[in-house]
Design a protein around this motif. Structure first.
Motif, PDB file in Angstrom:
ATOM      1  N   ASP A  22       0.449  -1.107  -0.394  1.00  0.00           N
ATOM      2  CA  ASP A  22       0.257   0.016   0.136  1.00  0.00           C
ATOM      3  C   ASP A  22       1.051   1.079   0.098  1.00  0.00           C
ATOM      4  O   ASP A  22       0.804   2.450  -0.611  1.00  0.00           O
ATOM      5  CB  ASP A  22      -1.103  -0.218   1.037  1.00  0.00           C
ATOM      6  CG  ASP A  22      -2.470  -1.104   1.225  1.00  0.00           C
ATOM      7  OD1 ASP A  22      -2.051  -1.822   0.136  1.00  0.00           O
ATOM      8  OD2 ASP A  22      -2.385  -1.112   2.157  1.00  0.00           O
ATOM      9  N   CYS A  23       1.974   1.228   0.639  1.00  0.00           N
ATOM     10  CA  CYS A  23       2.953   2.552   0.749  1.00  0.00           C
ATOM     11  C   CYS A  23       3.451   3.090  -0.220  1.00  0.00           C
ATOM     12  O   CYS A  23       4.027   3.871  -1.460  1.00  0.00           O
ATOM     13  CB  CYS A  23       3.971   1.993   1.946  1.00  0.00           C
ATOM     14  SG  CYS A  23       3.271   2.379   3.652  1.00  0.00           S
ATOM     15  N   GLU A  69       2.037   1.547  -3.534  1.00  0.00           N
ATOM     16  CA  GLU A  69       1.010   2.164  -4.601  1.00  0.00           C
ATOM     17  C   GLU A  69       0.878   3.316  -4.173  1.00  0.00           C
ATOM     18  O   GLU A  69       0.586   4.469  -5.074  1.00  0.00           O
ATOM     19  CB  GLU A  69       0.247   1.456  -4.325  1.00  0.00           C
ATOM     20  CG  GLU A  69       0.192   0.116  -4.534  1.00  0.00           C
ATOM     21  CD  GLU A  69      -1.127  -0.914  -5.117  1.00  0.00           C
ATOM     22  OE1 GLU A  69      -2.094  -0.705  -4.149  1.00  0.00           O
ATOM     23  OE2 GLU A  69      -1.244  -2.096  -5.035  1.00  0.00           O
ATOM     24  N   ALA A  70       0.730   4.275  -3.310  1.00  0.00           N
ATOM     25  CA  ALA A  70       0.357   5.345  -2.551  1.00  0.00           C
ATOM     26  C   ALA A  70       1.301   6.528  -2.751  1.00  0.00           C
ATOM     27  O   ALA A  70       1.544   7.441  -3.259  1.00  0.00           O
ATOM     28  CB  ALA A  70      -0.008   5.621  -1.231  1.00  0.00           C
ATOM     29  N   ALA A  90       1.002   7.064  -7.175  1.00  0.00           N
ATOM     30  CA  ALA A  90      -0.286   7.327  -7.541  1.00  0.00           C
ATOM     31  C   ALA A  90      -0.179   9.107  -6.535  1.00  0.00           C
ATOM     32  O   ALA A  90      -0.395  10.087  -7.350  1.00  0.00           O
ATOM     33  CB  ALA A  90      -1.176   7.316  -6.635  1.00  0.00           C
ATOM     34  N   GLN A 135      -7.124   9.557  -6.527  1.00  0.00           N
ATOM     35  CA  GLN A 135      -6.333   8.415  -6.716  1.00  0.00           C
ATOM     36  C   GLN A 135      -5.115   8.960  -5.104  1.00  0.00           C
ATOM     37  O   GLN A 135      -4.978   7.408  -5.148  1.00  0.00           O
ATOM     38  CB  GLN A 135      -5.823   7.540  -7.141  1.00  0.00           C
ATOM     39  CG  GLN A 135      -5.253   6.289  -7.567  1.00  0.00           C
ATOM     40  CD  GLN A 135      -6.096   5.121  -7.612  1.00  0.00           C
ATOM     41  OE1 GLN A 135      -7.401   5.822  -8.170  1.00  0.00           O
ATOM     42  NE2 GLN A 135      -6.027   4.170  -7.688  1.00  0.00           N
ATOM     43  N   ALA A 136      -4.309   9.935  -4.958  1.00  0.00           N
ATOM     44  CA  ALA A 136      -3.123   9.542  -4.827  1.00  0.00           C
ATOM     45  C   ALA A 136      -3.278   9.772  -3.132  1.00  0.00           C
ATOM     46  O   ALA A 136      -3.361   9.351  -1.786  1.00  0.00           O
ATOM     47  CB  ALA A 136      -2.628  10.472  -4.858  1.00  0.00           C
ATOM     48  N   ARG A 146      -4.168   6.249  -1.657  1.00  0.00           N
ATOM     49  CA  ARG A 146      -3.718   5.322  -1.751  1.00  0.00           C
ATOM     50  C   ARG A 146      -3.473   5.637  -0.221  1.00  0.00           C
ATOM     51  O   ARG A 146      -2.573   4.899   1.227  1.00  0.00           O
ATOM     52  CB  ARG A 146      -2.463   4.942  -2.221  1.00  0.00           C
ATOM     53  CG  ARG A 146      -3.057   4.929  -4.177  1.00  0.00           C
ATOM     54  CD  ARG A 146      -3.436   3.436  -3.867  1.00  0.00           C
ATOM     55  NE  ARG A 146      -3.953   2.350  -4.927  1.00  0.00           N
ATOM     56  CZ  ARG A 146      -4.243   1.622  -5.300  1.00  0.00           C
ATOM     57  NH1 ARG A 146      -4.166   0.866  -4.582  1.00  0.00           N
ATOM     58  NH2 ARG A 146      -4.761   0.513  -6.126  1.00  0.00           N
ATOM     59  N   HIS A 147      -2.898   7.189  -0.461  1.00  0.00           N
ATOM     60  CA  HIS A 147      -2.373   7.189   1.201  1.00  0.00           C
ATOM     61  C   HIS A 147      -3.552   6.732   2.254  1.00  0.00           C
ATOM     62  O   HIS A 147      -2.576   6.716   3.590  1.00  0.00           O
ATOM     63  CB  HIS A 147      -1.896   9.196   0.717  1.00  0.00           C
ATOM     64  CG  HIS A 147      -1.440   9.430   0.470  1.00  0.00           C
ATOM     65  ND1 HIS A 147       0.537   8.505   0.930  1.00  0.00           N
ATOM     66  CD2 HIS A 147      -0.646  10.219  -0.631  1.00  0.00           C
ATOM     67  CE1 HIS A 147       0.887   9.495   0.387  1.00  0.00           C
ATOM     68  NE2 HIS A 147       0.311  10.314  -0.687  1.00  0.00           N
ATOM     69  N   MET A 179      -5.097   4.423   2.491  1.00  0.00           N
ATOM     70  CA  MET A 179      -4.641   2.720   2.352  1.00  0.00           C
ATOM     71  C   MET A 179      -3.388   2.642   3.136  1.00  0.00           C
ATOM     72  O   MET A 179      -3.687   1.963   3.904  1.00  0.00           O
ATOM     73  CB  MET A 179      -5.241   1.807   0.738  1.00  0.00           C
ATOM     74  CG  MET A 179      -6.337   1.825   0.200  1.00  0.00           C
ATOM     75  SD  MET A 179      -6.277   1.621  -1.250  1.00  0.00           S
ATOM     76  CE  MET A 179      -6.497  -0.522  -0.790  1.00  0.00           C
ATOM     77  N   ALA A 180      -2.407   3.311   2.612  1.00  0.00           N
ATOM     78  CA  ALA A 180      -1.239   2.849   3.215  1.00  0.00           C
ATOM     79  C   ALA A 180      -1.860   3.269   4.394  1.00  0.00           C
ATOM     80  O   ALA A 180      -0.690   2.770   5.308  1.00  0.00           O
ATOM     81  CB  ALA A 180      -0.535   3.603   2.449  1.00  0.00           C
TER      82      ALA A 180
END
Length: 602
Positions: free
Chosen positions: A150-151, A153-154, A157, A186-187, A190-191, A193-194
């Motif tokens: 997750d980190c 991907e964030a 993004a 999206q960014a 992702r943040h 989720m991270a």
């Protein structure tokens, strides 16, 4: 690095569990081996006790008259006591086997079952804890990887959004067209989720660390401690069993010591003098020893012949060749040998008759033995009389009770039994009077106690030898019979066995045969054979090893050439060249009617 250390610790812990599992299994196998050892020891004790009991039973006295005879001697009683103590000694080995079985084998077998169950439980808990911490570790790794993903991907993004936002040539229409807002959203997602993954990872990491701390500092140490306690208890139980193994033997030592003391006491109670005196009392005959053999002066007859005959007769006597002449003293030598033969043979007859059966009045026994037998018979009859009288008294009381209380029984029902008992008592009393008469007769005939020092002790002869010293009779008695053999006109021996008709199965022991027999030269006065006076049939085989005897087979028919003179030996002939003496009790003799003292006897 932390991951590597954790994996190393887990592997080490797993290895320790494997080592402990192998060691505890070996400990259980050792306990089972010791239990098997005790079982085999118990079986050995049981078999040993059984063999000792069989040995004691084998040599126990049999229920016969011989047992009563043996019980008179102290050494026999000591041996019987030793056998009884040995039987008790065998019982203590059975006690050892029983205690080993109850105190060690049974208890240790039950403990081993509990030990196996406990060991299984502890290792099951250890494996379960190990599986749980491994599962927690895997979940932690999963949370960690998700957080890492997750980190990343964030971060991608965010970089994509920043790139689009940094382009100055892009118009507003292009921004809308290229999805700048969408990239921003999206960014941000992702943040978020991270951030959530980080929170989950942090939370689960904290939980795992706590569980890992409990696992390595509490759960596993407790399981190891339980295994250690279990192993110590096992070792302690083995030690207790080994101690009991020794105590089981120690517990029976006092009784074993008493058994051995009993054997020692029995051995110390042996009295050789008492036993030898018992032998003297058992075989003492009561006969007086034979008197001195008197001198028979054959020279008087020779002088008378010389004085009465003429000188020519004397010369003729001198001219007779000396080739066939024999010394006239040989009949006396023969008589001496025959006397020795008779003494030994009659002594053997005494023992054989004592051991065998005989007439009711025991007249076949020597006086002393007869007196003992008669007294013993009287004592037994008196005991039987007392028993009958006790029964009579009991029945009389019962009859009185029936008379007073008719409902308890009919008084007349007791009368037949009382009559029978009265008859039995009368018969027994008659028997007692009969045996007392025989006893009085024996005691009258026995020598007085003042002459007891003249009686023989252990083996006395049954005949009294009386040699005539009548010179007138010596003068008139010829020195030889018409056929040349020596003839005794007057029997110089008093025979003992003439008053009773003994018909027993003798089979005497050949060892009682005298070792010296008359020489072949003493059988005849000259070279002419003795005349046949009858026939005989051998009832038993006789080997005839001694000099002067002849071997015969059972059922063999022989010729009698000289009858028994009271010494127990008869002279027989098989053919012209084979003749000798055989025991009279071994043959059935049939003398010719015209023979001297013709009779048929066995």
């Amino acid at each position: 690095m932390d991951k590597v250390e954790t994996l190393i610790k887990e592997q080490q812990l797993k290895d320790q569990f494997d080592n402990l599992e192998k060691h505890t299994q070996w400990g259980i196998e050792f306990a089972e081996k010791y239990n098997k050892f005790v079982k085999e020891r118990s079986e050995i004790e049981i078999n040993y006790a059984k063999q000792i009991r069989n040995l004691s039973k084998k040599y126990q006295p049999k229920k016969n008259s011989r047992e009563e005879e043996e019980s008179k001697y102290t050494f026999c009683r000591a041996f019987f006591t030793t056998l009884n103590e040995l039987n008790d000694y065998a019982g203590q080995h059975e006690v050892i086997a029983e205690n080993l079985n109850s105190q060690i084998i049974t208890e240790l077998s039950r403990y081993l079952q509990e030990l196996k169950t406990e060991r299984k439980t502890h290792f099951h808990d250890g494996r379960k804890a190990q599986q749980y911490i491994e599962s927690s570790w895997k979940q932690l790794e999963s949370c960690k990887r998700r957080f890492e993903r997750d980190c990343k991907e964030a971060d991608r993004a965010q970089q994509y959004f920043e790139k689009m936002d940094a382009d100055i040539n892009v118009t507003k229409a292009d921004v809308e067209k290229r999805g700048l807002n969408k990239a921003r959203q999206q960014a941000q997602m992702r943040h978020q989720m991270a951030s959530d993954s980080k929170g989950d990872y942090s939370s689960y990491l904290q939980k795992f660390n706590q569980e890992q701390n409990d696992h390595y500092h509490t759960i596993i140490p407790n399981i190891f401690q339980k295994l250690q306690d279990m192993e110590e208890k096992r070792i302690e139980r083995i030690g207790a069993c080994m101690k009991t193994f020794a105590e089981v033997d120690r517990q029976v030592l006092p009784i074993v010591g008493k058994c051995l003391d009993g054997m020692t006491t029995a051995a110390e109670s042996i009295e050789p003098k008492t036993d030898s005196q018992q032998v003297v009392e058992s075989y003492k005959s009561g006969f007086e020893p034979p008197s001195d053999v008197e001198f028979e002066d054959y020279g008087q007859a020779m002088k008378r012949t010389v004085s009465e005959n003429s000188l020519s007769n004397s010369r003729e006597g001198k001219e007779k060749p000396a080739g066939k002449s024999k010394p006239k003293l040989w009949p006396f030598i023969k008589n001496k040998n025959k006397l020795s033969l008779k003494l030994i043979t009659l002594n053997s007859h005494v023992r054989s008759l004592i051991e065998g059966s005989g007439p009711e009045d025991f007249s076949h026994l020597p006086p002393e033995q007869r007196r003992k037998k008669l007294q013993g018979k009287i004592d037994d009859l008196n005991k039987d009389i007392h028993k009958e009288m006790d029964q009579r008294d009991a029945l009389t009381k019962m009859k009185d009770v029936y008379i007073k209380n008719p409902q308890m029984g009919d008084p007349a029902s007791v009368d037949p039994r009382l009559t029978e008992i009265g008859q039995n008592i009368e018969k027994l009393q008659a028997e007692v009077q009969k045996f007392e008469g025989w006893l009085a007769e024996v005691e009258e005939r026995m020598p007085s106690k003042s002459d007891s020092h003249r009686r023989s002790g252990l083996y006395e002869t049954q005949s009294t030898i009386a040699v005539s010293n009548n010179c007138a009779q010596d003068r008139e008695r010829p020195l030889s019979s018409p056929d040349g053999s020596y003839t005794e006109e007057q029997n110089t021996e008093t025979q003992v066995k003439a008053n009773i008709n003994i018909n027993i199965n003798p089979n005497p022991n050949p060892n009682t045969i005298p070792t010296t027999m008359p020489d072949d030269e003493e059988f005849d006065d000259d070279d002419e054979p003795l005349a046949t006076i009858g026939t005989c049939k051998a009832l038993y085989p006789f080997e005839g090893h001694n000099e002067g005897t002849i071997a015969v087979a059972e059922g063999e028919l022989l010729y009698v050439i000289e009858e028994d003179k009271g010494d127990g030996w008869t002279r027989v002939r098989r053919n012209q060249d084979e003749e000798g003496y055989v025991p009279t009790s071994y043959i059935e003799v049939n003398l010719e009617p015209n023979a001297k003292g013709a009779m048929t006897y066995i």
